[in-house]
Design an enzyme around this catalytic site. Sequence first.
Site, PDB file in Angstrom:
ATOM      1  N   LYS A  25       0.683  -1.159  -0.041  1.00 33.69           N
ATOM      2  CA  LYS A  25       0.046   0.145   0.077  1.00 33.69           C
ATOM      3  C   LYS A  25       0.709   1.134   0.092  1.00 33.69           C
ATOM      4  O   LYS A  25       1.349   1.749   0.995  1.00 33.69           O
ATOM      5  CB  LYS A  25      -0.988  -0.007   1.145  1.00 33.69           C
ATOM      6  CG  LYS A  25      -1.645   1.350   1.085  1.00 33.69           C
ATOM      7  CD  LYS A  25      -2.404   1.729   2.484  1.00 33.69           C
ATOM      8  CE  LYS A  25      -1.468   2.788   3.000  1.00 33.69           C
ATOM      9  NZ  LYS A  25      -1.372   3.916   2.212  1.00 33.69           N
ATOM     10  N   GLU A  72       8.909  16.486  15.461  1.00 35.97           N
ATOM     11  CA  GLU A  72       9.534  16.321  14.103  1.00 35.97           C
ATOM     12  C   GLU A  72       8.921  17.438  13.100  1.00 35.97           C
ATOM     13  O   GLU A  72       7.691  17.449  13.007  1.00 35.97           O
ATOM     14  CB  GLU A  72       9.228  14.825  13.550  1.00 35.97           C
ATOM     15  CG  GLU A  72       9.713  14.630  12.195  1.00 35.97           C
ATOM     16  CD  GLU A  72       9.877  13.249  11.915  1.00 35.97           C
ATOM     17  OE1 GLU A  72      10.784  12.614  11.457  1.00 35.97           O
ATOM     18  OE2 GLU A  72       8.880  12.449  12.180  1.00 35.97           O
ATOM     19  N   GLY A 117      -4.693   2.745  -1.144  1.00 38.00           N
ATOM     20  CA  GLY A 117      -5.696   3.123  -0.112  1.00 38.00           C
ATOM     21  C   GLY A 117      -5.019   4.163   0.785  1.00 38.00           C
ATOM     22  O   GLY A 117      -3.867   4.477   0.700  1.00 38.00           O
ATOM     23  N   ASP A 118      -5.776   4.331   1.905  1.00 40.38           N
ATOM     24  CA  ASP A 118      -5.362   5.171   3.090  1.00 40.38           C
ATOM     25  C   ASP A 118      -4.779   4.261   4.227  1.00 40.38           C
ATOM     26  O   ASP A 118      -5.410   3.304   4.255  1.00 40.38           O
ATOM     27  CB  ASP A 118      -6.336   6.309   3.284  1.00 40.38           C
ATOM     28  CG  ASP A 118      -7.687   5.894   3.792  1.00 40.38           C
ATOM     29  OD1 ASP A 118      -8.070   4.620   3.996  1.00 40.38           O
ATOM     30  OD2 ASP A 118      -8.761   6.687   3.745  1.00 40.38           O
ATOM     31  N   GLY A 119      -4.622   4.973   5.250  1.00 46.41           N
ATOM     32  CA  GLY A 119      -4.238   4.193   6.373  1.00 46.41           C
ATOM     33  C   GLY A 119      -5.301   3.543   7.128  1.00 46.41           C
ATOM     34  O   GLY A 119      -5.294   2.423   7.301  1.00 46.41           O
ATOM     35  N   PRO A 120      -6.491   4.377   7.520  1.00 46.94           N
ATOM     36  CA  PRO A 120      -7.621   3.750   8.198  1.00 46.94           C
ATOM     37  C   PRO A 120      -8.453   2.746   7.389  1.00 46.94           C
ATOM     38  O   PRO A 120      -8.817   1.866   8.230  1.00 46.94           O
ATOM     39  CB  PRO A 120      -8.353   4.986   8.453  1.00 46.94           C
ATOM     40  CG  PRO A 120      -7.776   6.157   8.369  1.00 46.94           C
ATOM     41  CD  PRO A 120      -6.462   5.900   7.042  1.00 46.94           C
ATOM     42  N   GLY A 121      -8.107   2.610   6.073  1.00 49.60           N
ATOM     43  CA  GLY A 121      -8.765   1.737   5.342  1.00 49.60           C
ATOM     44  C   GLY A 121      -7.847   0.557   4.827  1.00 49.60           C
ATOM     45  O   GLY A 121      -7.900  -0.569   5.663  1.00 49.60           O
ATOM     46  N   VAL A 122      -7.225   0.607   3.837  1.00 49.10           N
ATOM     47  CA  VAL A 122      -6.139  -0.614   3.347  1.00 49.10           C
ATOM     48  C   VAL A 122      -5.194  -0.734   4.217  1.00 49.10           C
ATOM     49  O   VAL A 122      -4.887  -1.797   4.540  1.00 49.10           O
ATOM     50  CB  VAL A 122      -5.861  -0.130   2.084  1.00 49.10           C
ATOM     51  CG1 VAL A 122      -4.889  -1.230   1.556  1.00 49.10           C
ATOM     52  CG2 VAL A 122      -6.948  -0.127   0.839  1.00 49.10           C
ATOM     53  N   GLY A 123      -4.658   0.237   4.885  1.00 49.82           N
ATOM     54  CA  GLY A 123      -3.473   0.061   5.872  1.00 49.82           C
ATOM     55  C   GLY A 123      -3.791  -0.734   7.205  1.00 49.82           C
ATOM     56  O   GLY A 123      -3.263  -1.624   7.467  1.00 49.82           O
ATOM     57  N   CYS A 172      13.370  11.878   7.486  1.00 46.21           N
ATOM     58  CA  CYS A 172      13.356  11.230   8.787  1.00 46.21           C
ATOM     59  C   CYS A 172      14.561  11.445   9.535  1.00 46.21           C
ATOM     60  O   CYS A 172      14.532  11.578  10.717  1.00 46.21           O
ATOM     61  CB  CYS A 172      12.683   9.988   8.802  1.00 46.21           C
ATOM     62  SG  CYS A 172      13.616   8.642   7.788  1.00 46.21           S
ATOM     63  N   GLU A 198      10.187   1.671  10.720  1.00 47.33           N
ATOM     64  CA  GLU A 198      10.933   2.741  10.567  1.00 47.33           C
ATOM     65  C   GLU A 198      10.096   3.925  10.667  1.00 47.33           C
ATOM     66  O   GLU A 198       9.443   4.423   9.777  1.00 47.33           O
ATOM     67  CB  GLU A 198      11.760   2.739   9.206  1.00 47.33           C
ATOM     68  CG  GLU A 198      12.696   4.008   9.419  1.00 47.33           C
ATOM     69  CD  GLU A 198      12.246   5.230   8.529  1.00 47.33           C
ATOM     70  OE1 GLU A 198      12.228   6.059   8.983  1.00 47.33           O
ATOM     71  OE2 GLU A 198      12.444   4.936   7.182  1.00 47.33           O
TER      72      GLU A 198
END
Length: 474
Positions: A170, A379, A201-207, A279, A245
Amino acid sequence: MHRHLQHFIDGAWVDSDGGRPHAVIDPATEQPVTEITLGSEADVDRAVAAARRAFEDYARTDVETRAALLDRIAEGMKARTADLAKAISEEMGAPIAFAAGGQVPAGLGHFLATAKALRAFPFEERIGKARVVHEPLGVVAMITPWNWPLNQICAKVAPALAAGDTMVLKPSEEAPRCAMILADILHEAGVPAGVFNLVNGDGPGVGAALSRHRDVDMVSFTGSTRAGIAVAQAAAATVKRVHQELGGKAPNLVLEGADLAATLPPTLQGVLANSGQSCIAPTRLLVHDSQVAEATGIAKAIFDGVAVGDPAEAGAHIGPVVNRAQFDKIQGLIQSAIDEGATLVAGGPGRPDGRNAGYYIRPTLFADVTPDMRIAREETFGPVATITRYRDLDEGVRLANDTDYGLSAAISGDPAAAAQVAPRLRAGLVTINSWSPAPGAPFGGYKQSGNGREGGKFGIADFMEVKTIIGEPA
C-alpha cells in the site's frame, strides 16, 4: 490529469471492488494531478489471497533466480528513470533534478545492493549439533510514506523478493504513481503473478485491513510514530511480525573547535534537501558556547541563500512540502518557536516572497532554542533548523540523546574526535560531517524511531524466518 484507477493483483491491473476515487494534489499548484482508487477490504482480501497462493512456489526458487530477477528490475528502473522522477516531482514536490538525481537513484540502490547481498547471504550455519537456516517468511504487507516514496518502497520490496516472500504494497495515497510504474517494471522483469501485489488506499482503510489480516505474516511500515503505534496495535491480535521505521528528531552535535565553514554545509544540507522532508534530517544543531555566534552566521548565510522554486523547473532550488496539512503543521511550529522566545535568524512564517500558491516554506533558522520548546521536540519535516548551545561535551551528548526518537544523529567536527563520540549517541545511524545513509548498510532506529533494519544483508535477514534443525544424519 493522470488516471490510475486499478489495483495490481495476481499479475494484472484489476478494477476495485467497492473502492472510492481519490485526487492526488500537486503541492506546487494545489490542483489535482493524479486520480486513483482508494481500495476496500475486499481488494485487500483478494490481494492477500493472491500472495498466499504464490508463496509456496516462489519460496522454492533458488538464490540465483531471485538475484537475477533483482538485476532485471534494476535495469528496468534505469530505463524508466524519467517517468519515475516526473511522478515523484508532480505528486510530492521534489524538484525534477533532485527527483531524477536523488529520489530515483535511492530506490534503485536498494535493488543493486540487495542483489549483491543476496549472492553472499549466509543462509545456514552449524552450531554444535544444530543446523540453523534462514527461510522465506511468508506474505508481507508493506505500508510506505510519501517523502521518499520510491526509496521506501524499494527498501521493502527488494529484500522481500530476495528472501523468497510474497507481498502486498500500500503506497502513500499522497504520492502513489511511482509505485504503479514500479509495478509495471516488476511485471516486465518477470516477477511471477501474485508475488507482488499493489492496493492503493489510505491508512484507516487499506493500511488497517492489511495490518490486522490473518493471512499476512509480517507488516513492514514506514511513517510517523503515531501511525506506527496504530499498525502495531492492529497487528497484535494475530501476533504477526511488525517491522517499523518511524519518526526522527536528529541532532547535529557540533564538536568544540570544529572547522564550521567546512563541516556545517554538508550537514545542514540534510535539513534543506527534499525541503526538509527526511526522517534523518539533522535539524537540531547543538553548538558549544564558544562558537555559537560563528555557527549562527554561517548557518544564516546558508539558509538565506537557498532558492525556493517550481519543482518542474531545472535548478538547485527546493520545492514545496507535500500538502496543506504539512504546510499548516510547519507554520504552526515556526510560530510556536517565536511565541516561546526563540530568536528568528532566517526565514519565518508564511510563503517565500512571490509565492501566493503552493505549499512552499521559507527556509527557517532559529537560535536560542531550549530543549523544552516544541520546535526542539517535535518532528518538523520542513526546511527548519534550530541552534541550542551547550557548555561541555557531556552536556552536548545529553542534549543529543534528549529525544523520544533515535533514528539518526550527525556529528560535525574532527572525524577522529567524532568517532570517539559516536558510541555515546543513541541512534541507529550516526554520520560524521554528512547526513545520508550508505547503500547496503543497515538502516533503522532506536527508541520510538522503530524496530528492525532495512538494507543489504540486514534487510534480507529481517524478511526471513530462522529455523533450527537438530538430529539430521551426519
